[in-house]
Design an enzyme around this catalytic site. Structure first.
Site, PDB file in Angstrom:
ATOM      1  N   SER A 151      -5.189   5.217   0.521  1.00 54.21           N
ATOM      2  CA  SER A 151      -5.637   5.604   2.026  1.00 54.21           C
ATOM      3  C   SER A 151      -6.176   6.835   2.299  1.00 54.21           C
ATOM      4  O   SER A 151      -6.683   7.492   3.195  1.00 54.21           O
ATOM      5  CB  SER A 151      -4.168   5.605   2.887  1.00 54.21           C
ATOM      6  OG  SER A 151      -3.266   6.216   2.211  1.00 54.21           O
ATOM      7  N   ASP A 190      -0.851  14.566   8.524  1.00 49.99           N
ATOM      8  CA  ASP A 190       0.248  13.627   8.704  1.00 49.99           C
ATOM      9  C   ASP A 190       1.311  13.732   7.735  1.00 49.99           C
ATOM     10  O   ASP A 190       2.479  13.037   7.945  1.00 49.99           O
ATOM     11  CB  ASP A 190       0.068  12.258   9.113  1.00 49.99           C
ATOM     12  CG  ASP A 190      -0.709  11.570   7.813  1.00 49.99           C
ATOM     13  OD1 ASP A 190      -0.808  12.245   6.694  1.00 49.99           O
ATOM     14  OD2 ASP A 190      -1.126  10.574   7.955  1.00 49.99           O
ATOM     15  N   HIS A 245      -1.665  12.879   3.963  1.00 49.12           N
ATOM     16  CA  HIS A 245      -3.048  12.862   4.153  1.00 49.12           C
ATOM     17  C   HIS A 245      -3.568  14.140   4.682  1.00 49.12           C
ATOM     18  O   HIS A 245      -3.019  14.855   5.219  1.00 49.12           O
ATOM     19  CB  HIS A 245      -3.834  11.600   4.942  1.00 49.12           C
ATOM     20  CG  HIS A 245      -3.200  10.495   4.716  1.00 49.12           C
ATOM     21  ND1 HIS A 245      -2.192   9.641   5.378  1.00 49.12           N
ATOM     22  CD2 HIS A 245      -3.649   9.364   3.633  1.00 49.12           C
ATOM     23  CE1 HIS A 245      -1.978   8.616   4.828  1.00 49.12           C
ATOM     24  NE2 HIS A 245      -2.589   8.323   3.740  1.00 49.12           N
TER      25      HIS A 245
END
Length: 321
Positions: free
Chosen positions: A49, A284, A287
């Site tokens: 991600s 967050d 990331h």
């Protein structure tokens, strides 16, 4: 058991997405080299991600506001406030179906490791056990590279994994672990460094095995760690604290993530962004912010952190190293 949005993000997975270059000159800041630049018609990215531009969002839970607020001004399938490193690599791009002739001419980028190691840590494996799992992870990576090579790929740009021990979701979950002088978890970063050592060895082996292909190993770890070690030097602040999060020393909680809501003393609180994400490193808790991603791209794109030392625009050029 139903997984929360944040725990799903920690699952080890690969996303395969296409980035077509609309403007080749926008990939890098203008730099003149004696050799010709590579004319990549497309970029195929395989990664977690940190480099996913929408695969996870399409298949599972799309990120909600305030994700995407800095650049897109709305959620855009990315787990950041804006653009990712792969966005800066691709410049302005459109998500289109590739033409068959693009596959052998494309650049194949890889950004892996964080989820693989994180999965081990959160499975309650010891540091030694996670370390012991690294060779198998790298062997699987090499096997996948060989499969992609057999399909025609010839230009490979491989990022190593970052300092996972500096990220709030690891700092919070393993708070009793030894810390280094920066405040990052030393044993967890040492596992990441071991992973990178074995990855670099694997890339060297692939380079020897497939001399007709170009393999570039990129030291993302060193660039990312510099953001935690010397944030002020690079224009950042509070590097270990999440910009978008809630609670605790690192502004991160596994109970509620960025964009979620939590009830405190009868009052519902929305977990939103910090005031200035442009000077923050971590978005967050898991990331990086767009500002950090842009900094990282600027450092790696000229080849300073590459082995061999070739810039992104010459990543198609084979080397005997």
């Amino acid at each position: 058991m139903k997984l929360t949005t944040m725990s799903k993000q920690a699952i080890s997975h690969f996303f395969f997405m296409l980035v077509l270059l609309q403007a080749q000159d926008t990939i890098l800041n203008p730099v003149v080299y004696a050799e010709e630049h590579c004319d990549f018609p497309a970029i195929f990215n395989l990664g977690d991600s940190n480099s996913d531009t929408g695969g996870y969002a399409a298949a599972f839970d799309p990120p909600t506001s305030p994700y995407g607020e800095t650049y897109f001004h709305m959620p855009a399938g990315r787990f950041s406030d804006g653009r990712l490193i792969i966005d800066f690599i691709g410049g302005l791009f459109a998500s289109l179906m590739p033409k068959g002739e693009y596959f052998p001419k494309a650049l194949y980028t890889f950004d892996i490791g964080q989820n693989d190691l994180g999965e081990g840590f959160f499975a309650n494996l010891t540091i030694q056990e996670v370390n012991a799992s690294v060779p198998d992870i790298i062997n699987n990576f090499s096997a996948n590279i060989k499969k992609i090579y057999s399909l025609g790929a010839r230009s490979f740009w491989v990022h190593n994994t970052g300092p996972i021990g500096c990220l709030p979701y690891i700092l919070t979950a393993f708070s009793s672990a030894e810390k280094d002088s920066v405040g990052c978890l030393k044993p967890h970063n040492e596992v990441a460094q071991y992973f990178n050592l074995k990855l670099k060895e694997a890339v060297a082996q692939l380079r020897n095995e497939f001399p007709s292909a170009a393999f570039t190993y990129v030291d993302i770890y060193s660039v990312k760690y510099s953001l935690f070690a010397e944030p002020q030097k690079h224009g950042f602040e509070l590097p270990l604290v999440s910009c978008c999060g809630y609670g605790g020393q690192y502004n991160y909680s596994a109970e509620v993530g960025c964009g979620g809501t939590i009830t405190v003393n009868g009052t519902e609180i929305f977990v939103g962004s910090c005031d200035r994400p442009s000077v923050r490193v971590v978005w967050d808790g898991i990331h990086y912010t767009e500002a950090a991603n842009k900094f990282i791209f600027d450092q790696i794109s000229n080849g300073s952190f590459s082995d061999p030392h070739v810039p992104l625009k010459r990543a198609c050029q084979r080397t005997s190293k």
